[in-house]
Scaffold this motif. Structure first.
Motif, PDB file in Angstrom:
ATOM      1  N   ASP B 329       2.499   5.031  -9.578  1.00  0.00           N
ATOM      2  CA  ASP B 329       1.884   5.096 -10.916  1.00  0.00           C
ATOM      3  C   ASP B 329       2.707   5.854 -11.949  1.00  0.00           C
ATOM      4  N   VAL B 330       3.875   6.364 -11.566  1.00  0.00           N
ATOM      5  CA  VAL B 330       4.663   7.134 -12.533  1.00  0.00           C
ATOM      6  C   VAL B 330       5.982   6.413 -12.827  1.00  0.00           C
ATOM      7  N   ASP B 331       6.704   6.080 -11.754  1.00  0.00           N
ATOM      8  CA  ASP B 331       8.031   5.459 -11.951  1.00  0.00           C
ATOM      9  C   ASP B 331       7.903   3.991 -12.350  1.00  0.00           C
ATOM     10  N   TYR B 332       8.842   3.544 -13.176  1.00  0.00           N
ATOM     11  CA  TYR B 332       8.820   2.146 -13.618  1.00  0.00           C
ATOM     12  C   TYR B 332       9.343   1.220 -12.526  1.00  0.00           C
ATOM     13  N   LEU B 333       8.742   0.038 -12.508  1.00  0.00           N
ATOM     14  CA  LEU B 333       9.096  -0.964 -11.510  1.00  0.00           C
ATOM     15  C   LEU B 333      10.580  -1.341 -11.597  1.00  0.00           C
ATOM     16  N   ALA B 334      11.057  -1.586 -12.842  1.00  0.00           N
ATOM     17  CA  ALA B 334      12.441  -1.997 -13.036  1.00  0.00           C
ATOM     18  C   ALA B 334      13.405  -0.927 -12.544  1.00  0.00           C
ATOM     19  N   ASN B 335      13.037   0.333 -12.769  1.00  0.00           N
ATOM     20  CA  ASN B 335      13.899   1.428 -12.324  1.00  0.00           C
ATOM     21  C   ASN B 335      13.970   1.482 -10.800  1.00  0.00           C
ATOM     22  N   PHE B 336      12.810   1.218 -10.183  1.00  0.00           N
ATOM     23  CA  PHE B 336      12.762   1.252  -8.731  1.00  0.00           C
ATOM     24  C   PHE B 336      13.776   0.243  -8.168  1.00  0.00           C
ATOM     25  N   LYS B 337      13.745  -0.931  -8.770  1.00  0.00           N
ATOM     26  CA  LYS B 337      14.645  -1.987  -8.297  1.00  0.00           C
ATOM     27  C   LYS B 337      16.098  -1.553  -8.485  1.00  0.00           C
ATOM     28  N   GLU B 341      17.697  -0.942  -4.880  1.00  0.00           N
ATOM     29  CA  GLU B 341      18.053  -2.285  -4.406  1.00  0.00           C
ATOM     30  C   GLU B 341      19.132  -2.233  -3.330  1.00  0.00           C
ATOM     31  N   THR B 342      20.150  -1.400  -3.568  1.00  0.00           N
ATOM     32  CA  THR B 342      21.288  -1.300  -2.645  1.00  0.00           C
ATOM     33  C   THR B 342      20.811  -0.943  -1.248  1.00  0.00           C
ATOM     34  N   PHE B 343      19.930   0.049  -1.184  1.00  0.00           N
ATOM     35  CA  PHE B 343      19.463   0.495   0.139  1.00  0.00           C
ATOM     36  C   PHE B 343      18.601  -0.568   0.807  1.00  0.00           C
ATOM     37  N   LEU B 344      17.778  -1.205  -0.010  1.00  0.00           N
ATOM     38  CA  LEU B 344      16.760  -2.068   0.567  1.00  0.00           C
ATOM     39  C   LEU B 344      17.277  -3.454   0.951  1.00  0.00           C
ATOM     40  N   LYS B 345      18.396  -3.858   0.312  1.00  0.00           N
ATOM     41  CA  LYS B 345      18.848  -5.225   0.581  1.00  0.00           C
ATOM     42  C   LYS B 345      20.103  -5.303   1.457  1.00  0.00           C
ATOM     43  N   GLN B 346      20.447  -4.168   2.032  1.00  0.00           N
ATOM     44  CA  GLN B 346      21.640  -4.174   2.877  1.00  0.00           C
ATOM     45  C   GLN B 346      21.383  -4.983   4.156  1.00  0.00           C
ATOM     46  N   LEU B 370       6.324  -3.276  -4.820  1.00  0.00           N
ATOM     47  CA  LEU B 370       7.619  -2.863  -5.382  1.00  0.00           C
ATOM     48  C   LEU B 370       8.752  -3.385  -4.496  1.00  0.00           C
ATOM     49  N   TYR B 371       8.524  -3.205  -3.228  1.00  0.00           N
ATOM     50  CA  TYR B 371       9.544  -3.622  -2.262  1.00  0.00           C
ATOM     51  C   TYR B 371       9.742  -5.137  -2.315  1.00  0.00           C
ATOM     52  N   ARG B 372       8.642  -5.861  -2.360  1.00  0.00           N
ATOM     53  CA  ARG B 372       8.718  -7.328  -2.388  1.00  0.00           C
ATOM     54  C   ARG B 372       9.415  -7.800  -3.674  1.00  0.00           C
ATOM     55  N   TYR B 373       9.152  -7.101  -4.774  1.00  0.00           N
ATOM     56  CA  TYR B 373       9.774  -7.450  -6.060  1.00  0.00           C
ATOM     57  C   TYR B 373      11.290  -7.213  -5.979  1.00  0.00           C
ATOM     58  N   THR B 374      11.644  -6.071  -5.384  1.00  0.00           N
ATOM     59  CA  THR B 374      13.064  -5.697  -5.290  1.00  0.00           C
ATOM     60  C   THR B 374      13.828  -6.696  -4.414  1.00  0.00           C
ATOM     61  N   THR B 375      13.151  -7.144  -3.365  1.00  0.00           N
ATOM     62  CA  THR B 375      13.858  -8.051  -2.439  1.00  0.00           C
ATOM     63  C   THR B 375      13.571  -9.527  -2.765  1.00  0.00           C
ATOM     64  N   GLY B 380       9.731  -9.013   4.427  1.00  0.00           N
ATOM     65  CA  GLY B 380       8.511  -8.243   4.658  1.00  0.00           C
ATOM     66  C   GLY B 380       8.897  -6.902   5.247  1.00  0.00           C
ATOM     67  N   LEU B 381       7.930  -6.030   5.342  1.00  0.00           N
ATOM     68  CA  LEU B 381       8.206  -4.704   5.920  1.00  0.00           C
ATOM     69  C   LEU B 381       8.370  -4.836   7.434  1.00  0.00           C
ATOM     70  N   SER B 382       9.154  -3.918   8.005  1.00  0.00           N
ATOM     71  CA  SER B 382       9.324  -3.952   9.461  1.00  0.00           C
ATOM     72  C   SER B 382       8.158  -3.294  10.163  1.00  0.00           C
ATOM     73  N   GLY B 383       7.489  -2.399   9.454  1.00  0.00           N
ATOM     74  CA  GLY B 383       6.323  -1.748  10.072  1.00  0.00           C
ATOM     75  C   GLY B 383       5.717  -0.709   9.166  1.00  0.00           C
ATOM     76  N   ALA B 384       4.518  -0.282   9.552  1.00  0.00           N
ATOM     77  CA  ALA B 384       3.847   0.785   8.791  1.00  0.00           C
ATOM     78  C   ALA B 384       3.374   1.825   9.789  1.00  0.00           C
ATOM     79  N   ILE B 385       3.691   3.072   9.488  1.00  0.00           N
ATOM     80  CA  ILE B 385       3.381   4.138  10.453  1.00  0.00           C
ATOM     81  C   ILE B 385       2.512   5.192   9.758  1.00  0.00           C
TER      82      ILE B 385
END
Lengths: 237, 1265
Positions: B329-337, B341-346, B370-375, B380-385
């Protein structure tokens, strides 16, 4: 010798107040005379103090009424202080006014207008009740506030602009006017079960007869009824 | 069968639309056994289209002219579909000008959507469902206000469904409707509703929203989430939650939780540690992370999850994972991407969502998106803990779906891992609020509605507690202890710095230190007790937490509640069914949110509670009669009463229940007696002699307050319970004899008056009522005191909307008896309504239309009118500086009563004003609200406090001249005293219950009046003006006379008049203390001020000649009344006398004595008496010095009456208006010097022939002065 000036009796407990007041009433004929002030006021003080014997008090009121009823100079208005006795338990100016006017009515005289002078505020409930009670019965009175410190009254300006108009207003009512006020009061009273015929007759007298044609007896009767509110004895002539 | 009949049959057969055999509150006037869930029906076009067609045909039949414009008006938003369909059908019938809008009831006010629509000449009102039919009338009246030219014949009204009871009793209640479908049901009048008050058939009462459309209920059973057997989570029963549970205090993501767990405490718990490690090992095997995998952990950023994230990283990924801690609710979606992006799409990246808790899923889905938008929505996620999965079944399913992947064998694996699955879902909303928020609001409202401050405070604290705002008692104690430690430290430092010879200062510091250490000891003892109490509480909360989880689990596997019994539920939840503690925990959990919202659970819990209560009622009667009622039973009883309130079991209003309560009170009072007589209390089975802890003692002692608070909650829940209670206690009232019992009944009766608030709220909704007196307030006319406007208002109300016919008035009248035998409203009630109007108008008007004194005057005139008999009243307010001011003081005849405020003389008034701590409660902040005193011995002026629980405490005399005093403290929302209203008169006034109820109801309004007028400059200015006036007035009618005397004879009178003025000013204005009533200057008594003005002197040589001169001059002066000759003037003597008081005071006393003698002289009129020949007064003064110094002044005068003589000799003021002059002033002055000093008078007849008396005044000074 009767005088042309209107006659006012000043009943003021304090000698130097009395002096100031009469100084401000030069256009009127003021009683008691300065030379008789102490004697007169001592009579007042005796009557208001119920610790004196009944006889002693009776002689005091006799004296006061005598001054009021002096045939040559009959008093037309009283300027009456509210507090009259030195001791706290004494009767007040309202009590004295009641006594005077009741006696007058008994004697077939009209109600004497009275201007009360007091330092006591008019909204003091006990006083209001007592004054309202007086006013309901006798009308023709006004309350004059001396001011918080009591000495405003002594000032010429205050007296001229505030007290004199009240005195004039009270004196303005002629005997005839006062009679008609009393008559109107009687007409507005709620009578006993047989009131309607009396009321009809009285209304026709009120509308048709002129003052000069009415008998003294009838006038006295109207005055008595208006103050005592008793209608049983009315006999129509 | 007609279409309508078919539809009717169909509706009746649909379970989904009718809740039968239940107990619903429909509006204010009826309780119904059936509730039709019409909203659902009308939101479905399958049914609505058919109904719409029928109505369109009916309109067509009524309005032949197709060019006639028509406005369709519906009720509530769900009628929108119906209206639009009718409109379409009418258009199909070639009606060309049609518009429509929907009305809704928002907090009792009809609102229009859209609100700017034109209302045509013909208006068709379509109400989807109604019971009594009052809605249609309400809408018509409202439209008539908007469109005044509309006539009755312009309206056509239709009701689709009307369900009602055909019984004669309700005939007058039902308005005739043109209904398409009528359904029969059974109703009950709230006053005597059998489902409320008959224990045999009682059912829980359900409420709906304001428009009676949406019940606050879930119709199904609770349900836990389905957990796969291979999900690796640890068994709930094996986990130690003891240190981790937090009750109520946590809010997260705008949700407020009943229970939450402290993540770190859960992880760090020694017992949990091996379980967590084992769990990680199990997951690790499932995740099968390869060395080439790049691991990224995404997690919402908040304070509580970092330890868990690090632990996951460490245990599962050898601390090699990249952690993205994202603030939702604070950080912008575009900034997140851009940033991630580098970390998430490797290549070979595996993304895991990690958080300590899964509750509503809000954070999870935010980050998942956010993750789905970035990728680019490819991965999909590998898991939720999660450490704790507290989500509901649906959220759990949704989250599981996002992390479900096929393994190499094609099997679907859910990669959601939770250390523990807890059934603690977020609670469903109640009327748009979550349950705890709803509870906070409910307690706030209770705090406003209740009449006693003790209750107000209790409910406010409850509200804060539920809201998590309340400071823990232990924190408060620690703060206090820290302050004491700091002070002790400071004092020790000071002591060290003092030189050795300053022993006195050291001793004083030691005394202070001793006091502080004493306080510290008390606080430490309290702390120990509190820790025990908190520990017990915490254990109870842990049990409740576990029970909540278990209940969800139970219903997951058992869907048949009809055959369920309480004991089996306990057993199945792993609780010993024979242990009271377990039973209480389970019932508590079931009778609060969220389970209270599940209809079947609520009904079952109601049944269980009912049978438990019935059972213990008989058991406890037996135990009480056989001296075997122990503390355990007491707690059980209290618990069941509390639960009865939550679940709405009105059985606690029954007469036999009150008899039980009375017996418990009696037992408690026996205990109090026993404690006084013996300290050896041991038998735990008998409450009257058991040895109990301090906390347990307190529980017994405030039982009446506890009960009161429960009944107040019931009154608020259902006003008719107040009526039932009052009815039921009437016959057994005389059984309540002990002080505690009496206090309980007294407070209960007062509290029952709160039902009148509901009636007033209804009245206040009416515009005509709100402006009833406004148009008449102008500064010229006096305040209109007549109640006629009010009676006229009631008479002129429209026939269909008579306030006095409303259920709220019927209830108020039943409880408070507001009408006379001729059914006319009592004057007391009319005066109350007048005051409500007046105070509200005054509060809202910016300009002050009338003087404050006039307003106060009329308020008290009306308040006095609350009593059936003559009563006097006084009003004390604390001004802006917290200085008490007497602003009204008049008896029934208009005389003053208190005269002036004197802290020493009127201690009871001042104590009450400052706040008397309520007895038998540990909370020192709870101050008494109302108090009554009765004079039991008028001769000796002995008073008793009618409200005390400690009759052994002596009551100080504080007033004279009446037999009874009632005082009500007015306080602000923080419970600080704003003022006090007092009433006094004869003893029988204490039985005037209605007056007390009405006064208590007006407390808040009077408080607002004080706040508006007395805490500001307006009041200060008024007080100053009044002080000057008071000085002028009290200084006596002869003040200017005395001033003149001083001017003219300055040499003789100058000093004495100055002294007199100083004294008069002191007494007239002493109440104005510029610094206010702080602790320091509170002690500023008259005496201190007095000695500051007139310094005490010792061994003063007074020249007696000066006094003699003054005496002669007083008689000679024409300024003091007039010149008076005396037989023989006082003889001047050149002599000095030794007095040990201030010279000015002595001279002043003599001067006053002379003036007094002159004013009370004998007046000689007429002829001189021939017997005694007296014509002049005499005067004499003497001073004597024996054991006491005495001044004797003797003078002739008329008799002094016995009444006055007695007053003077008893030290009382002679004048009622408290003039500060003459003997009264002398008396005040000498009493200040020494209370034993005395002024007395003798009056002896000296000349019977003329009635002349010799009056002698004696002033005695005590040697110590």
């Amino acid at each position: 010798m009767p005088t042309l000036k209107r006659k006012i009796l000043v009943i003021e407990n304090q000698e130097f107040h009395f002096d100031s007041i009469i100084g401000n009433l030069k256009d009127y004929c003021v009683y008691p005379e300065k030379s008789n002030y102490i004697n007169f006021i001592d009579h007042i003080r005796v009557w208001v103090n119920e610790e004196y014997s009944e006889k002693y008090r009776y002689s005091a009121i006799e004296y006061i009424l005598k001054i009021l009823n002096n045939k040559e100079n009959e008093i037309e208005l009283i300027l009456m202080d509210h507090i009259l006795g030195g001791a706290h338990h004494c009767l007040t100016g309202i009590d004295l006014a009641k006594e005077i006017n009741l006696t007058r009515l008994k004697e077939g005289k009209s109600v004497l207008p009275i201007a009360f002078l007091s330092k006591t505020e008019h909204n003091y409930e006990k006083l209001v009740t007592s004054y309202e009670d007086y006013k309901k019965r006798f009308n023709f009175s006004e309350w004059i506030h001396k001011g918080y410190f009591g000495d405003e009254l002594l000032k010429e300006e205050y007296f001229k602009s505030y007290v004199i108009p009240i005195i004039d207003k009270l004196l303005g009512d002629t005997e005839e006017e006062r009679f008609y006020s009393a008559f109107d009061l009687v007409l507005n009273l709620n009578y006993a079960p047989n009131q309607e015929p009396i009321k009809t007759k009285l209304t026709s007298i009120r509308n048709e007869e002129i003052y000069q044609n009415m008998t003294e007896k009838f006038k006295i009767m109207i005055r008595e009824v208006s103050s005592s509110k008793i209608v049983n004895d009315i006999k129509l002539e | 069968m007609s279409n309508v009949a078919k539809l009717k049959k169909y509706i009746n057969s649909l379970d989904g639309y009718k809740i039968k055999d239940t107990h619903f509150k429909i509006g204010a006037k009826i309780h119904s056994t059936d509730f039709y869930y019409a909203k659902r029906l009308f939101q479905n076009s399958y049914y609505t289209a058919r109904i719409a067609m029928l109505i369109a045909i009916k309109i067509k039949e009524k309005i032949n002219n197709k060019l006639q414009p028509v406005t369709l008006v519906g009720y509530e938003m769900y009628s929108e579909l119906l209206l639009s369909l009718i409109k379409n059908f009418l258009k199909g019938f070639e009606y060309s000008i049609i518009n429509h809008y929907v009305t809704t009831d928002i907090d009792g006010v009809i609102q229009y959507f859209p609100n700017n629509i034109t209302i045509y000449e013909k208006i068709a009102i379509i109400v989807p469902i109604t019971s009594t039919g009052s809605t249609t009338n309400k809408i018509i009246e409202n439209i008539l206000k908007k469109k005044t030219e509309a006539k009755e014949e312009d309206f056509i009204t239709y009701t689709v469904i009307q369900s009602f009871d055909t019984d004669e009793r309700f005939k007058n209640l039902i308005k005739d409707q043109d209904s398409i479908i009528t359904l029969k049901t059974e109703w009950s009048e709230p006053a005597n509703c059998k489902w409320c008050f008959d224990n045999k058939v009682a059912k829980p009462l359900y409420e709906t929203d304001k428009s009676s459309l949406t019940p606050t209920l879930i119709f199904d059973l609770p349900s836990a989430k389905q957990i796969d057997t291979d999900s690796f989570n640890v068994d709930f029963n094996n986990i130690n939650f003891k240190n981790a549970i937090i009750y109520r205090r946590i809010k997260r993501n705008n949700e407020h939780f009943l229970f939450s767990t402290n993540t770190n405490d859960l992880i760090n718990d020694k017992k949990n540690e091996p379980l967590i490690n084992k769990w990680f090992e199990d997951i690790k095997s499932r995740l099968a992370v390869k060395p080439s995998d790049r691991i990224v952990i995404i997690s919402p950023c908040h304070y509580s999850n970092s330890q868990f994230i690090n632990l996951v990283n460490d245990k599962l990924f050898h601390s090699a994972a990249t952690i993205i801690h994202h603030q939702t609710d604070v950080d912008y979606l575009a900034n997140f991407k851009l940033l991630n992006e580098t970390f998430l799409k490797q290549k070979n990246t595996k993304i895991y969502f990690v958080d300590d808790s899964l509750i509503s899923g809000k954070s999870f889905f935010y980050i998942y998106d956010l993750y789905r938008y970035t990728t680019n929505y490819e991965e999909g996620l590998s898991g939720a803990i999660f450490l704790s999965n507290k989500s509901s079944a649906d959220i759990n399913t949704r989250v599981s779906r996002t992390v479900t992947k096929k393994n190499s064998t094609g099997q679907e694996i859910k990669h959601i891992y939770s250390f523990v699955n807890i059934n603690l879902p977020t609670h469903p909303k109640i009327l748009g609020k979550n349950p705890l928020e709803h509870e906070v609001k409910r307690y706030e409202e209770l705090s406003k509605a209740t009449l006693h401050d003790a209750n107000k405070r209790y409910f406010l604290e409850k509200s804060k507690d539920v809201n998590g705002e309340k400071k823990e008692k232990s924190e408060e104690l620690n703060d206090q202890l820290a302050i004491i430690d700091r002070d002790v430290n400071n004092l020790n430092n000071k002591k060290r710095e003092l030189s050795s010879h300053l022993q006195a200062e050291k001793d004083s510091l030691d005394t202070e230190l001793k006091k502080l250490n004493g306080n510290k000891k008390i606080l430490n003892e309290k702390k120990i007790l509190l820790e025990i109490e908190q520990n017990d509480k915490h254990e109870r909360h842990v049990r409740m937490f576990k029970a909540t989880h278990k209940v969800y689990e139970f219903f997951q596997n058992n869907r048949d509640i009809d055959t369920l019994n309480f004991e089996n539920l306990l057993k199945d939840c792993g609780l010993n069914e024979n242990e009271l503690e377990n039973k209480m925990t389970m019932l508590k959990v079931l009778s609060q949110y969220p389970f209270l919202l599940y209809k079947p659970v609520r009904e079952k819990t109601f049944e269980w509670h009912k049978s438990w209560l019935t059972k213990i009622k008989y058991e406890h009667f037996f135990l009480l009669d056989n001296n075997a009622f122990g503390y355990k039973q007491f707690i059980e009883l209290k618990f069941l009463i509390r639960r009865a309130v939550f679940i709405g079991n009105y059985n606690i209003l029954d007469q036999d229940f009150f008899i039980l309560i009375q017996k418990v009170f009696k037992k408690i009072s026996e205990r109090t007696k026993n404690i006084k007589e013996t300290s050896n209390l041991f038998d735990v089975t008998n409450i009257a002699v058991a040895s109990l802890t301090k906390i347990e003692e307190n529980n017994l002692n405030d039982f009446q307050i506890f009960l009161l608070q429960q009944y107040v909650e019931l009154f608020h829940q259902n006003g008719w319970s107040a009526n039932k209670l009052i009815e039921n206690i009437k016959a057994i009232e005389s059984n309540f004899k002990t002080l505690q019992e009496k206090q309980f009944l007294r407070m209960l009766k007062i509290e029952s008056a709160t039902v009148l608030n509901y009636f007033y709220a209804l009245l206040n909704e009416k515009e005509d009522w709100r402006k009833l007196y406004i148009s008449q307030s102008d500064s010229v006319s006096p305040i209109n005191l007549e109640n006629k406007n009010i009676t006229d208002f009631f008479e002129q109300e429209p026939k269909n909307d008579k306030s006095l016919k409303s259920n709220k008035f019927t209830l108020s009248n039943a409880v408070l008896e507001l009408t006379n035998s001729d059914q006319k409203l009592k004057d007391q009630f009319l005066n109350y309504l007048w005051l409500k109007q007046f105070l509200k108008t005054d509060l809202n008007s910016k300009a002050s239309d009338f003087y404050l004194t006039d307003k106060t005057e009329v308020i008290f005139q009306k308040l006095k009118g609350f009593f059936e008999k003559m009563v006097g009243a006084f009003f004390i307010v604390n001004d802006g500086k917290n200085i008490p001011n007497l602003v009204y003081d008049q008896d029934s005849a208009g005389n003053k009563f208190l005269q002036e405020l004197q802290e020493e003389k009127q201690k009871s008034i001042f104590d009450f004003m400052n706040g008397i701590i309520a007895e038998n409660t540990e909370d020192k902040e709870i101050k008494k609200t109302i108090i009554e005193y009765e004079c039991v011995d008028e001769q000796n002026n002995n008073w008793i406090d009618l409200y005390t629980l400690k009759p052994e405490l002596q009551c100080d005399p504080f007033v004279t001249g009446c037999q009874w005093v009632l005082m009500i403290r007015i306080s602000d929302p923080e419970f600080r005293t704003l003022g006090l209203i007092g009433f006094y008169g004869n003893k029988e006034l204490q039985n005037d219950l209605l007056a007390k109820q009405l006064l208590m109801l007006l407390r808040t309004d009077i408080g607002a009046f004080i706040k508006k007028h007395h805490k500001n400059d307006e009041f200060s200015a008024l007080r100053e003006a009044e002080a000057v006036k008071r000085f002028a007035y009290l200084a006596g009618h002869g003040r200017q006379m005395i001033q003149k005397v001083a001017q003219m004879e300055n040499q003789i009178f100058g000093d004495v008049v100055t002294t007199m003025e100083k004294l008069q000013y002191l007494f007239a204005t002493k109440l104005i203390k510029p610094k206010g009533y702080t602790e320091e200057n509170k002690k500023d008594s008259d005496k201190t001020l007095f000695t500051n003005i007139l310094t005490p002197q010792k061994e003063v040589k007074v020249n007696i000649n000066n006094i003699i001169k003054i005496g002669n001059k007083v008689y000679e002066s024409y300024l003091i009344e007039n010149k008076v000759d005396i037989e023989e003037p006082l003889q001047e003597i050149n002599k000095q006398i030794n007095f040990n008081i201030n010279n000015d005071i002595l001279t002043f006393i003599c001067f006053e004595l002379f003036v007094n003698a002159k004013k009370n002289r004998f007046h000689f009129i007429g002829e001189t008496c021939p017997i005694c020949k007296t014509s002049k007064n005499n005067l004499n003064i003497e001073f004597s010095f024996g054991d006491k110094m005495v001044i004797l002044l003797s003078a002739s005068g008329p008799k002094v009456s016995d009444v006055i003589k007695n007053k003077i000799n008893c030290g009382e003021a002679v004048k009622t208006d408290q003039e500060i002059s003459g003997l009264n002033l002398i008396n005040k002055v000498i009493k200040l010097l020494n209370t034993k000093n005395k002024l007395s008078i003798e009056s002896i007849e000296s000349k019977p022939c003329c009635g002349i008396y010799q009056n002698t005044i004696k002033v005695e000074f005590n040697p110590t002065s």
